[in-house]
Design a protein around this motif. Structure first.
Motif, PDB file in Angstrom:
ATOM      1  N   ALA A   3      33.161  44.705  36.528  1.00  0.00           N
ATOM      2  CA  ALA A   3      33.933  43.368  35.854  1.00  0.00           C
ATOM      3  C   ALA A   3      35.541  43.427  36.151  1.00  0.00           C
ATOM      4  O   ALA A   3      36.255  42.759  36.489  1.00  0.00           O
ATOM      5  N   ALA A   4      36.003  44.750  36.251  1.00  0.00           N
ATOM      6  CA  ALA A   4      37.354  44.972  36.500  1.00  0.00           C
ATOM      7  C   ALA A   4      37.850  44.776  37.772  1.00  0.00           C
ATOM      8  O   ALA A   4      38.804  44.178  38.185  1.00  0.00           O
ATOM      9  N   ASP A   5      36.808  45.105  38.743  1.00  0.00           N
ATOM     10  CA  ASP A   5      36.968  44.921  40.265  1.00  0.00           C
ATOM     11  C   ASP A   5      36.871  43.275  40.502  1.00  0.00           C
ATOM     12  O   ASP A   5      37.816  42.858  41.390  1.00  0.00           O
ATOM     13  N   THR A  11      42.406  37.353  40.134  1.00  0.00           N
ATOM     14  CA  THR A  11      43.460  37.079  39.130  1.00  0.00           C
ATOM     15  C   THR A  11      44.786  37.026  39.803  1.00  0.00           C
ATOM     16  O   THR A  11      44.821  37.623  41.110  1.00  0.00           O
ATOM     17  N   PHE A  12      45.738  36.247  39.541  1.00  0.00           N
ATOM     18  CA  PHE A  12      47.050  36.238  40.330  1.00  0.00           C
ATOM     19  C   PHE A  12      47.870  37.502  39.711  1.00  0.00           C
ATOM     20  O   PHE A  12      47.771  38.043  38.870  1.00  0.00           O
ATOM     21  N   HIS A  13      48.369  38.277  40.886  1.00  0.00           N
ATOM     22  CA  HIS A  13      49.300  39.370  40.892  1.00  0.00           C
ATOM     23  C   HIS A  13      50.760  39.228  41.082  1.00  0.00           C
ATOM     24  O   HIS A  13      51.016  39.166  42.393  1.00  0.00           O
TER      25      HIS A  13
END
Length: 73
Positions: A3-5, A11-13
């Motif tokens: 899920a972290a991957d 998501t926006f970085h």
């Protein structure tokens, strides 16, 4: 894939430092310069179009690499 991957990918970085913002700008500038050169030098056709599309991909992945690195503390 964890899920972290998935979260990391979708998501926006935002650039969290002036140095990272400059890295993004440098990548865009260098890709633009190469794009303009290729546009002038290559004959029209599918190969030129493919080269330009791949250059866009290069810019995207290079900026993703900058953006997705761990935040500086």
């Amino acid at each position: 894939m964890s899920a972290a991957d998935v979260i990391r990918r979708f998501t926006f970085h935002p650039a969290d430092t002036t140095a990272r913002r400059q890295e993004h700008e440098d990548v865009r500038t260098m890709c633009l310069d190469l794009g303009l050169y290729l546009d002038e030098q290559l004959p029209a056709g599918a190969e030129k179009q493919a080269a330009m599309c791949r250059l866009e991909e290069v810019m995207f992945w290079a900026n993703a690499a900058i953006a997705r690195q761990p935040k500086e503390s």
